[in-house]
Design an enzyme around this catalytic site. Structure first.
Site, PDB file in Angstrom:
ATOM      1  N   GLY B  44      45.053 -58.721   0.296  1.00 27.98           N
ATOM      2  CA  GLY B  44      44.082 -58.107  -0.436  1.00 27.98           C
ATOM      3  C   GLY B  44      43.712 -56.555  -0.071  1.00 27.98           C
ATOM      4  N   ALA B  46      41.557 -56.333   1.771  1.00 25.52           N
ATOM      5  CA  ALA B  46      40.879 -56.510   3.205  1.00 25.52           C
ATOM      6  C   ALA B  46      42.149 -56.380   4.355  1.00 25.52           C
ATOM      7  CB  ALA B  46      39.757 -57.409   4.197  1.00 25.52           C
ATOM      8  N   GLY B  47      43.167 -57.139   4.060  1.00 20.86           N
ATOM      9  CA  GLY B  47      44.282 -57.568   4.591  1.00 20.86           C
ATOM     10  C   GLY B  47      45.204 -56.632   4.632  1.00 20.86           C
ATOM     11  N   ARG B 333      22.722 -59.616 -10.476  1.00 20.36           N
ATOM     12  CA  ARG B 333      23.871 -61.073 -11.206  1.00 20.36           C
ATOM     13  C   ARG B 333      22.912 -62.039 -10.970  1.00 20.36           C
ATOM     14  NH1 ARG B 333      29.276 -59.077  -9.004  1.00 20.36           N
ATOM     15  NH2 ARG B 333      29.943 -57.569 -10.438  1.00 20.36           N
ATOM     16  N   GLU B 428      36.142 -61.408   1.664  1.00 24.11           N
ATOM     17  CA  GLU B 428      35.234 -62.119   1.463  1.00 24.11           C
ATOM     18  C   GLU B 428      35.190 -63.380   1.839  1.00 24.11           C
ATOM     19  OE1 GLU B 428      36.161 -62.744  -2.517  1.00 24.11           O
ATOM     20  OE2 GLU B 428      35.070 -64.482  -2.763  1.00 24.11           O
TER      21      GLU B 428
END
Ligand SMILES: Cc1cc2nc3c(=O)[nH]c(=O)nc-3n(C[C@H](O)[C@H](O)[C@H](O)COP(=O)(O)OP(=O)(O)OC[C@H]3O[C@@H](n4cnc5c(N)ncnc54)[C@H](O)[C@@H]3O)c2cc1C
Ligand code: FES
Lengths: 258, 640
Positions: B44, B46-47, B333, B428
């Protein structure tokens, strides 16, 4: 509603496959197509049978995992819609639905509806990028990009890499996919330095992978869940031709050790 | 046995910490980098960013994802945008302000130094992405456009239509493919990490199951990065992709990595409500919609059955505007979600089951015209119509909160290293920057900050300052880890019970949503902690997984993930029960102000709860990292 499904079952890459009939009962029109398959699969599992294998992940039409031929049409009857976003209200009580995997030489079947689309990644690896190593960038606003160009680039960049264009094409061509990437990058000033080199190597990779040639049938554009325009193919062809004609010799620059 | 939680925060003034740290970190000689192998699990934001950047530096990288291509990581689904303190709008933004907003948005439960670094790096991210060809939205003058997002009063969010995550991920993915072609990265798609290999106390590899052949094998390296995303699917229904899971971080937890703040969950206020029992996931309607949409419910219960257009203006309760006049529809939120729940609990919810509120664009359409609204949100409106068969240009959307993001994750220090040396965690999957509540457009920022700019440097520091012995596949600890995965896989396949994996998953989700969802209390959490172990026991006795392990078996994959959720869910409840305060997304009904807002207890709970695995059948151990605020004053969060 109640439906009859004819689903392609194939236990493995080298095994023989065939259509098998299933009943999908009590289907709600609010279900998505994949939710309908989930219910069929749960019933199979309860009986200890192998469920129908299919790729899926985001279920909101953006990851490009899902995709199947539904009554012979890639992603089914709704235009601009990936299989996961297709809802059962597009069908009628009593319908028979034939479900098959993507069919293309470059996409071998792995199991049931799951195919290997690794070739698409390799086309990107061949040149579908801008070389900008981490840390080398200048300020983001230093090169203004006309809004029309940014918008057109974004239109092409919307491709989700699902492979529907290939599956829909009578020649099994990946031109819409490749053209979309070449257009996304080629429309931006940042993409200019590698523009022609990119076109040459990505097109060459398409051939290596066994995708067919494009004869502008236009089926790809109709099947694309992101409605990417076939114009990207013309752009690809222009860049490719120009590159093929003017292909400059690459000289490696010696840095010396000063 | 308590852990030493040393966050390794560099000394000196806040603004200079990262610079100073970069200077103090050890470097790996350029010629030696290719001798090191780094495993990156996850492709993703990050990776993918970490794997590409590490390879550009010269390391030998192996990258893994469970999908058929790295481009399909769940980051692809992010819609709204990414924050950066560029201050291109000249509206008073700055690194300091982004830092402060993020700390405050997280309800003062995150680490100052990490968040400040995030705000600093945010500006480099936008530069990096533009240079890679990310087609961000632009103004007619050709410069980058911005919008504002929940919890902020400045316009600092960059976006690419409603597909920001897709475009950022494609940028990282293309960089990754470039490195794959060069031979710096070996990519393993359709590969699932099922355990972490720890040798002599250091992370040295992972055990991987090839999803196509079922082969279970060790993959060894000098350092491991987990960038495997969030665990919102513990609730079964969430906005996450179906495959999102906790397996990688959960197995690492069981190998000794502390799990921080597992109960901090974000419930997103604007999702399409549940339509029926068959529902398999929930769809987010980007928060950016709250820039132009107004949230309301009828003032009177009698009006909930009426068509919204038949409820006159004076009978509508625009409750966010009423309760939070300065932030209004742009309240953060957690606040917007709870307010929706309150309205529905009060019997004023709309749509099936009374679980929905209106998000109305009529005023914006009147003010800006339908074309402008279409340009801004066209694809979101289409998505909504496709799912609900209602046209939001004509009738207000119906929305309801849904599980969206998990702030908790593996504990990491300033270098993003977990309590297991050599195991780094990014995106995350770690707990680092969002405290008890994440602000919109901050996850993409954090994933890319970790991946492009932090991990590539801190991995180098780790490798340069550590002596690593040779480890081969015949090593006893490696063999034990592989045997453990094999045993577990055959145990799962051998149960051949009566109930499907999905049935167990749904049941767990119901328990979690009911007792560990938007509002929690001690009695409910205790109840959940009784129910979950029972369900787990039934799962291991009665689950049905057809087929074998030596083939593509999607039921087996799902079962392994649900087995982990059945353990993680209990830890989340335990954490929620111990935290006797309300903060951010963690709302304990026992702890609220007289007007129903979250009531923190800074004296007793200004710490990170880092849970340590206690062993099979034993309770986990709570470790605390005190949160020290030197640069900002803790205050009652107010958006009024
Ligand atoms: C619908 C939606 C909209 C969002 N919109 C926004 C937004 O507008 N702005 C914002 O800032 N944030 C947004 N977020 C949050 C943000 O998208 C995510 O937090 C972020 O993208 C996570 O990135 P990641 O790299 O950590 O993980 P992911 O992108 O989830 O990647 C995880 C990777 O790990 C791999 N993986 C996982 N487990 C395993 C395993 N066991 N073995 C091998 N591989 C594994 C996966 O294959 C994948 O490659 C949104 C989230 C959702 C769900
Ligand atoms: S499942 Fe992601 S596009 Fe259909």
């Amino acid at each position: 509603m109640n439906l009859t499904l004819q689903v392609w079952r194939q236990p493995g890459p080298t095994a023989e496959g065939g259509l098998k009939e299933y009943k999908a009962t009590d289907v709600s029109p609010d279900m998505s197509f994949l939710e309908m398959l989930d219910v069929v699969n749960e019933r199979l599992i309860e009986k200890g049978e192998m469920p129908i294998a299919f790729d899926h992940d985001c279920r909101e039409g953006i990851c490009g995992s899902c995709g199947m031929m539904i009554n012979g049409v890639a992603h089914g009857p709704s235009r601009g819609t990936a299989t996961c976003q297709l809802h059962m209200r597009s069908f009628r009580d009593g319908d028979t639905i034939v479900i098959e995997p993507w069919r293309a030489r470059a996409f071998p079947v792995i199991k049931d509806l799951v195919v290997n689309r690794g070739a698409l990644d390799r086309i990107i690896a061949a040149g579908g990028y801008i070389t900008a190593p981490t840390g080398s960038a200048q300020d983001a606003n230093s090169i203004p990009v006309p809004k029309q160009d940014a918008d057109a680039s974004m239109d092409a960049a919307a491709c989700i890499g699902c492979g529907a264009c290939v599956a829909a094409c009578p020649n099994g061509s990946a031109s819409l996919f490749t053209g979309a990437k070449i257009s996304h990058l080629g429309l931006l000033p940042q993409g200019q330095p590698e523009r022609y080199r990119r076109a040459l190597s990505m097109v060459a990779q398409m051939d290596i992978e066994g995708f067919g040639g494009c004869t502008l049938f236009g089926e790809c554009q109709a099947a694309c869940p992101k409605e990417i325009s076939i114009d990207v193919i013309s752009r690809m062809n222009r860049d490719f031709l120009r590159a093929a004609v003017t292909k400059p010799a690459e000289r490696s620059g010696g840095g010396g050790d000063g | 046995m308590t852990l030493q939680l040393d966050a390794r925060i560099p000394a000196g003034p806040l603004a200079g910490k990262w610079d100073r740290h970069r200077f103090e970190m050890k470097l790996v000689n350029p010629a030696n980098k290719r001798k090191y192998t780094v495993i990156v699990v996850g492709s993703g934001l990050a990776g993918g960013a970490a794997a590409a950047s590490l390879s550009e530096l010269g390391y030998n990288v192996r990258c893994y994802c469970y999908q058929d291509s790295p481009r399909r990581a769940h980051s692809i689904a992010a819609q709204g945008g990414i924050n950066a303190a560029k201050n291109y709008q000249n509206d008073g933004d700055s690194i300091q302000r982004l830092f402060y907003d993020t700390i405050k948005g997280g309800d003062f439960r995150s680490r100052e130094a990490n968040v400040y670094r995030l705000a600093q790096i945010s500006v480099n991210i936008i530069d990096q992405c533009v240079s890679q060809g990310v087609p961000f939205a632009r103004e007619y003058g050709g410069l980058l456009a911005n919008r504002s997002f929940g919890g902020a009063q400045v316009s600092r969010t960059f976006y690419a239509r409603g597909q920001t995550g897709q475009q950022l991920l494609l940028g990282a993915y293309q960089a990754l493919e470039k490195e794959i072609a060069k031979g710096g990265v070996t990519m393993f798609p359709r590969a699932e990490m099922l355990d972490l290999i720890v040798v002599n106390g250091r992370a040295r590899g992972i055990v991987v199951r090839d999803e196509l052949t079922g082969k279970i094998e060790p993959h060894l390296a000098d350092a491991v990065v987990l960038a495997t995303g969030g665990y919102g699917n513990v609730f079964y229904l969430s906005t996450n992709a179906k495959g999102c899971n906790a397996t990688a971080i959960w197995r690492a937890y069981k190998r000794g990595a502390a799990f921080a703040n597992p109960c901090y969950t974000q419930i997103h206020p604007t999702c399409i409500p549940v339509a029926g029992e068959h529902q398999s996931k929930l769809t987010l309607m980007s928060e950016s919609l709250r820039n132009d949409g107004r949230v309301w419910v009828p003032k009177r219960k009698e009006d909930v059955g009426k068509s919204p257009t038949d409820v006159p203006e004076q009978d509508r309760d625009y409750y966010l505007e009423r309760k939070y006049p300065s932030f209004g529809n742009l309240s953060p939120r957690d606040i917007a979600s709870r307010a929706a729940k309150e309205a529905c609990d009060d019997g004023r919810g709309v749509g099936p089951g009374g679980r929905g509120v209106y998000l109305d664009f009529a005023d914006a359409i009147k003010r800006l015209g339908e074309d402008k609204i279409r340009e801004r949100y066209g694809n979101l409106f289409e998505m909504y119509e496709r799912i609900t068969a209602e046209n939001p240009y004509k009738v207000p959307m119906r929305i309801y909160p849904a599980v969206h993001y998990t702030m908790g994750g593996l504990w990491v220090d300033y270098n993003l290293m977990s309590t297991i040396p050599g195991l780094h965690v990014a995106g995350e999957a770690n707990f680092s920057d969002h405290g008890a509540n994440r602000l919109g457009a901050s996850a993409l920022m954090q994933g890319l900050a970790d991946g492009y700019f932090v991990i590539p440097l801190t991995i180098g520091d780790y490798l340069a300052s550590t002596k690593l012995e040779q480890v081969g596949a015949d090593n006893a600890e490696v063999r034990a880890a592989v045997a453990e995965v094999e045993r577990r896989t055959s145990r799962l396949l051998g149960i051949k019970g009566k109930r499907t994996v999905a049935q167990f998953h749904r049941e767990l989700g119901r328990i979690m949503w009911e007792y560990c969802g938007m509002a929690r209390d001690a009695a409910g959490l205790r109840k959940a902690m009784e129910l979950i172990p029972q369900l787990r026991e039934e799962f291991w006795r009665d689950v049905m997984i057809p087929g074998s392990g030596a083939e593509l078996n999607q039921t087996l994959e799902h079962a392994g993930r649900v087995a982990d959720f059945l353990e993680l869910g209990e830890l989340m409840c335990r954490d929620a029960l111990h935290r006797e305060e309300s903060c951010g997304g963690h709302f304990r009904t026992e702890h609220q102000t007289p007007d129903g807002e979250a009531l923190r207890d800074d004296e007793h709970f200004a710490y990170v709860a880092a849970w340590e695995y206690g062993g099979e059948g034993r309770e986990p151990v709570l470790n605390k990292e005190p949160l020290v605020y030197e640069n900002i004053k803790l205050s009652q969060r107010s958006y009024k």
